[in-house]
Write a protein that holds these residues in place. Sequence first.
Motif, PDB file in Angstrom:
ATOM      1  N   GLY A 124     -33.455 -56.012  50.792  1.00 52.03           N
ATOM      2  CA  GLY A 124     -34.399 -55.198  51.550  1.00 52.03           C
ATOM      3  C   GLY A 124     -34.045 -55.060  53.013  1.00 52.03           C
ATOM      4  O   GLY A 124     -34.601 -54.189  53.705  1.00 52.03           O
ATOM      5  N   ASP A 125     -33.119 -55.884  53.520  1.00 53.98           N
ATOM      6  CA  ASP A 125     -32.714 -55.785  54.922  1.00 53.98           C
ATOM      7  C   ASP A 125     -31.953 -54.478  55.174  1.00 53.98           C
ATOM      8  O   ASP A 125     -31.245 -53.968  54.309  1.00 53.98           O
ATOM      9  CB  ASP A 125     -31.803 -56.951  55.312  1.00 53.98           C
ATOM     10  CG  ASP A 125     -32.548 -58.267  55.460  1.00 53.98           C
ATOM     11  OD1 ASP A 125     -33.791 -58.237  55.413  1.00 53.98           O
ATOM     12  OD2 ASP A 125     -31.880 -59.310  55.594  1.00 53.98           O
ATOM     13  N   THR A 126     -32.110 -53.954  56.398  1.00 53.98           N
ATOM     14  CA  THR A 126     -31.292 -52.827  56.842  1.00 53.98           C
ATOM     15  C   THR A 126     -30.162 -53.378  57.702  1.00 53.98           C
ATOM     16  O   THR A 126     -30.404 -54.169  58.618  1.00 53.98           O
ATOM     17  CB  THR A 126     -32.134 -51.833  57.658  1.00 53.98           C
ATOM     18  OG1 THR A 126     -33.135 -51.261  56.816  1.00 53.98           O
ATOM     19  CG2 THR A 126     -31.258 -50.714  58.202  1.00 53.98           C
ATOM     20  N   VAL A 127     -28.935 -52.987  57.380  1.00 53.22           N
ATOM     21  CA  VAL A 127     -27.778 -53.494  58.113  1.00 53.22           C
ATOM     22  C   VAL A 127     -26.883 -52.325  58.520  1.00 53.22           C
ATOM     23  O   VAL A 127     -26.787 -51.328  57.819  1.00 53.22           O
ATOM     24  CB  VAL A 127     -26.961 -54.501  57.263  1.00 53.22           C
ATOM     25  CG1 VAL A 127     -27.714 -55.799  57.084  1.00 53.22           C
ATOM     26  CG2 VAL A 127     -26.608 -53.904  55.911  1.00 53.22           C
ATOM     27  N   ARG A 128     -26.265 -52.461  59.678  1.00 51.19           N
ATOM     28  CA  ARG A 128     -25.275 -51.478  60.096  1.00 51.19           C
ATOM     29  C   ARG A 128     -23.915 -51.999  59.659  1.00 51.19           C
ATOM     30  O   ARG A 128     -23.501 -53.096  60.044  1.00 51.19           O
ATOM     31  CB  ARG A 128     -25.306 -51.275  61.598  1.00 51.19           C
ATOM     32  CG  ARG A 128     -24.296 -50.226  62.061  1.00 51.19           C
ATOM     33  CD  ARG A 128     -24.304 -50.052  63.550  1.00 51.19           C
ATOM     34  NE  ARG A 128     -25.621 -49.631  64.029  1.00 51.19           N
ATOM     35  CZ  ARG A 128     -25.830 -49.112  65.230  1.00 51.19           C
ATOM     36  NH1 ARG A 128     -24.827 -48.950  66.073  1.00 51.19           N
ATOM     37  NH2 ARG A 128     -27.038 -48.762  65.599  1.00 51.19           N
ATOM     38  N   VAL A 129     -23.212 -51.220  58.847  1.00 50.34           N
ATOM     39  CA  VAL A 129     -21.957 -51.685  58.269  1.00 50.34           C
ATOM     40  C   VAL A 129     -20.865 -50.642  58.459  1.00 50.34           C
ATOM     41  O   VAL A 129     -21.136 -49.452  58.636  1.00 50.34           O
ATOM     42  CB  VAL A 129     -22.107 -52.000  56.760  1.00 50.34           C
ATOM     43  CG1 VAL A 129     -22.978 -53.228  56.544  1.00 50.34           C
ATOM     44  CG2 VAL A 129     -22.664 -50.804  56.003  1.00 50.34           C
ATOM     45  N   GLN A 130     -19.632 -51.121  58.403  1.00 52.87           N
ATOM     46  CA  GLN A 130     -18.480 -50.238  58.484  1.00 52.87           C
ATOM     47  C   GLN A 130     -17.611 -50.461  57.242  1.00 52.87           C
ATOM     48  O   GLN A 130     -17.467 -51.586  56.755  1.00 52.87           O
ATOM     49  CB  GLN A 130     -17.651 -50.537  59.730  1.00 52.87           C
ATOM     50  CG  GLN A 130     -16.485 -49.577  59.933  1.00 52.87           C
ATOM     51  CD  GLN A 130     -15.722 -49.863  61.217  1.00 52.87           C
ATOM     52  OE1 GLN A 130     -15.390 -51.008  61.514  1.00 52.87           O
ATOM     53  NE2 GLN A 130     -15.445 -48.821  61.990  1.00 52.87           N
ATOM     54  N   VAL A 131     -17.018 -49.379  56.733  1.00 56.60           N
ATOM     55  CA  VAL A 131     -16.144 -49.478  55.570  1.00 56.60           C
ATOM     56  C   VAL A 131     -14.789 -50.011  56.021  1.00 56.60           C
ATOM     57  O   VAL A 131     -14.081 -49.364  56.785  1.00 56.60           O
ATOM     58  CB  VAL A 131     -15.972 -48.111  54.881  1.00 56.60           C
ATOM     59  CG1 VAL A 131     -15.004 -48.232  53.705  1.00 56.60           C
ATOM     60  CG2 VAL A 131     -17.315 -47.573  54.418  1.00 56.60           C
ATOM     61  N   ARG A 132     -14.456 -51.205  55.535  1.00 55.88           N
ATOM     62  CA  ARG A 132     -13.159 -51.798  55.849  1.00 55.88           C
ATOM     63  C   ARG A 132     -12.093 -51.356  54.851  1.00 55.88           C
ATOM     64  O   ARG A 132     -10.975 -51.062  55.215  1.00 55.88           O
ATOM     65  CB  ARG A 132     -13.254 -53.315  55.765  1.00 55.88           C
ATOM     66  CG  ARG A 132     -13.486 -54.065  56.939  1.00 55.88           C
ATOM     67  CD  ARG A 132     -12.578 -53.976  58.110  1.00 55.88           C
ATOM     68  NE  ARG A 132     -13.246 -54.675  59.183  1.00 55.88           N
ATOM     69  CZ  ARG A 132     -14.055 -54.104  60.045  1.00 55.88           C
ATOM     70  NH1 ARG A 132     -14.232 -52.792  60.007  1.00 55.88           N
ATOM     71  NH2 ARG A 132     -14.667 -54.791  60.973  1.00 55.88           N
ATOM     72  N   ARG A 133     -12.474 -51.387  53.566  1.00 55.47           N
ATOM     73  CA  ARG A 133     -11.506 -51.070  52.519  1.00 55.47           C
ATOM     74  C   ARG A 133     -12.151 -50.137  51.514  1.00 55.47           C
ATOM     75  O   ARG A 133     -13.007 -50.547  50.740  1.00 55.47           O
ATOM     76  CB  ARG A 133     -11.029 -52.349  51.829  1.00 55.47           C
ATOM     77  CG  ARG A 133      -9.875 -52.134  50.842  1.00 55.47           C
ATOM     78  CD  ARG A 133      -9.607 -53.397  50.051  1.00 55.47           C
ATOM     79  NE  ARG A 133      -9.427 -54.545  50.914  1.00 55.47           N
ATOM     80  CZ  ARG A 133      -9.699 -55.790  50.552  1.00 55.47           C
ATOM     81  NH1 ARG A 133     -10.186 -56.040  49.350  1.00 55.47           N
ATOM     82  NH2 ARG A 133      -9.504 -56.785  51.390  1.00 55.47           N
ATOM     83  N   PRO A 134     -11.756 -48.845  51.511  1.00 55.97           N
ATOM     84  CA  PRO A 134     -12.299 -47.930  50.506  1.00 55.97           C
ATOM     85  C   PRO A 134     -11.819 -48.332  49.113  1.00 55.97           C
ATOM     86  O   PRO A 134     -10.854 -49.093  48.974  1.00 55.97           O
ATOM     87  CB  PRO A 134     -11.717 -46.572  50.922  1.00 55.97           C
ATOM     88  CG  PRO A 134     -11.137 -46.764  52.280  1.00 55.97           C
ATOM     89  CD  PRO A 134     -10.783 -48.204  52.389  1.00 55.97           C
ATOM     90  N   LYS A 135     -12.473 -47.807  48.101  1.00 56.81           N
ATOM     91  CA  LYS A 135     -12.041 -48.135  46.742  1.00 56.81           C
ATOM     92  C   LYS A 135     -11.892 -46.857  45.919  1.00 56.81           C
ATOM     93  O   LYS A 135     -12.704 -45.922  46.024  1.00 56.81           O
ATOM     94  CB  LYS A 135     -13.019 -49.116  46.089  1.00 56.81           C
ATOM     95  CG  LYS A 135     -14.402 -48.569  45.790  1.00 56.81           C
ATOM     96  CD  LYS A 135     -14.531 -48.173  44.339  1.00 56.81           C
ATOM     97  CE  LYS A 135     -15.900 -47.607  44.017  1.00 56.81           C
ATOM     98  NZ  LYS A 135     -15.968 -47.109  42.625  1.00 56.81           N
ATOM     99  N   PRO A 136     -10.828 -46.762  45.115  1.00 53.17           N
ATOM    100  CA  PRO A 136     -10.665 -45.602  44.241  1.00 53.17           C
ATOM    101  C   PRO A 136     -11.804 -45.522  43.238  1.00 53.17           C
ATOM    102  O   PRO A 136     -12.314 -46.559  42.784  1.00 53.17           O
ATOM    103  CB  PRO A 136      -9.322 -45.879  43.536  1.00 53.17           C
ATOM    104  CG  PRO A 136      -8.627 -46.877  44.401  1.00 53.17           C
ATOM    105  CD  PRO A 136      -9.706 -47.704  45.023  1.00 53.17           C
ATOM    106  N   PRO A 137     -12.221 -44.329  42.847  1.00 45.68           N
ATOM    107  CA  PRO A 137     -13.380 -44.205  41.956  1.00 45.68           C
ATOM    108  C   PRO A 137     -13.131 -44.757  40.563  1.00 45.68           C
ATOM    109  O   PRO A 137     -14.085 -45.054  39.843  1.00 45.68           O
ATOM    110  CB  PRO A 137     -13.632 -42.691  41.918  1.00 45.68           C
ATOM    111  CG  PRO A 137     -12.335 -42.065  42.289  1.00 45.68           C
ATOM    112  CD  PRO A 137     -11.692 -43.012  43.247  1.00 45.68           C
TER     113      PRO A 137
END
Length: 453
Positions: A124-137
């Motif tokens: 339930g927490d709101t967090v500000r995050v950044q994508v470090r490692r994308p993932k293939p679908p």
Amino acid sequence: MRVRIRGIYTTALTHLFEDVVQASPPIRDRFDESFPVAPADLAAWTTTDRQGVTLSGDPVAVADAHERLAGISRDTLAWTDPLPKDGVFAGEVTETLGGGAVVDVGGGEGYLPYGETDDHVETGDTVRVQVRRPKPPWTDRRARLSTRIEVSGELVRLVRGESRESTGAASLEDLLPPEVPDGWRPKWGRDEEEAAMDALGTALDTATDRAERFDDLPTRGDPDAPTALATPLATSHVWFGREGRFELDALRREVTRTMPGHHRVKAGASDASAAVDFAEALGAFDSEAFPFAVVARQFGPQEGDRLAIDHGKPSGECFTLGKGEVTSVGADGSLRLEREMSPGGTYDALGVDRRAGDVAVTKFEEGRWWYPTVYRGDDGTRRGTYVNVCTPVELFPNAARYVDLHVDVVKGPDGEVRRVDDDELDAAVAAGHISEPLAEKARAVASKLERAL
């Protein structure tokens, strides 16, 4: 478009793209030319499972490379990632696991390891995050996230919140024109010593522009999660089908000695690279045919192995239909797989109940655009046949791999032959998941199977 390339497809893609930078020493030797150590507009690297490449960088450059690579072959597919590298999101924690939290960021879910955040997080927490490692679908992993914002880069990256230690001596960034924003610290890459000062200055200037964009995000009163806050880069993932891998072989062959199935073998087993390189160094191949029997004998699959059926979808997802026992492997690339079916439900499109003791016998052939599965009861009675139309099958050591093309042909226990799911194929074309040439191939294969059954 300046491109930095790494991984098993590097030689072929270096030949395909015109402006490659930060080339590795083997590539510089192979092409016998100097490649500039300059900032890249686009980075391309081989996915962890070696099935394709991930593209990340300037949105225009990524879009151009996405289209160019998707055009390599009709069975090469590409998808734009809604969670691009370096993207910053206001996310909501939906689940906490042993090592991290699952975060909904709107376009999908990411995984936030507890080691990537300084705060305790709860559902339930709101967090500000950044994508470090994308993932293939097509993988079952989530994109890796962090609450620590940084600007990525190969020549230089900027890390937020790290103070610079004063030694009294001028640092590299002090000698370059761009002013590093307060609260950010440059970390120089391994190619720093080979790069010219103007190239380093351009890289630092680009990085500071992105850092300032992150600084402009509101520190309080973020929009309700989940939502995207900043996506300075674009990311795409390209999956190479079997025909695509052989097209890449042809590109590589224009540069250096390349055995038939070079990329097909390397994509199948991580320990195959050294063997392929050794064979090519010796010139130890005298046929233009893919040496399936040799590859299978050395790396698998072999009789008695357990083999998965990795069923890819045109939308990018991939799931396993189950595992079975390999009962035979032919030198021609054929393979027979048996699976014991669990009771309950019915077989797709056949309308036949699944019973205890049923066995599914699937016959694959490397490179074929379809494969049949025959369902039999415990008394040997044929309960139906399902023929799946797909991109050319690849028989890797641990899995048979392909992308399903929706349209299929079935034969019921009474001998009735039906073609199914043409509407799903049409919908996939309309959605842009399948090209018209690929769809036409699927329809032609289905028509041929209809007549044959």
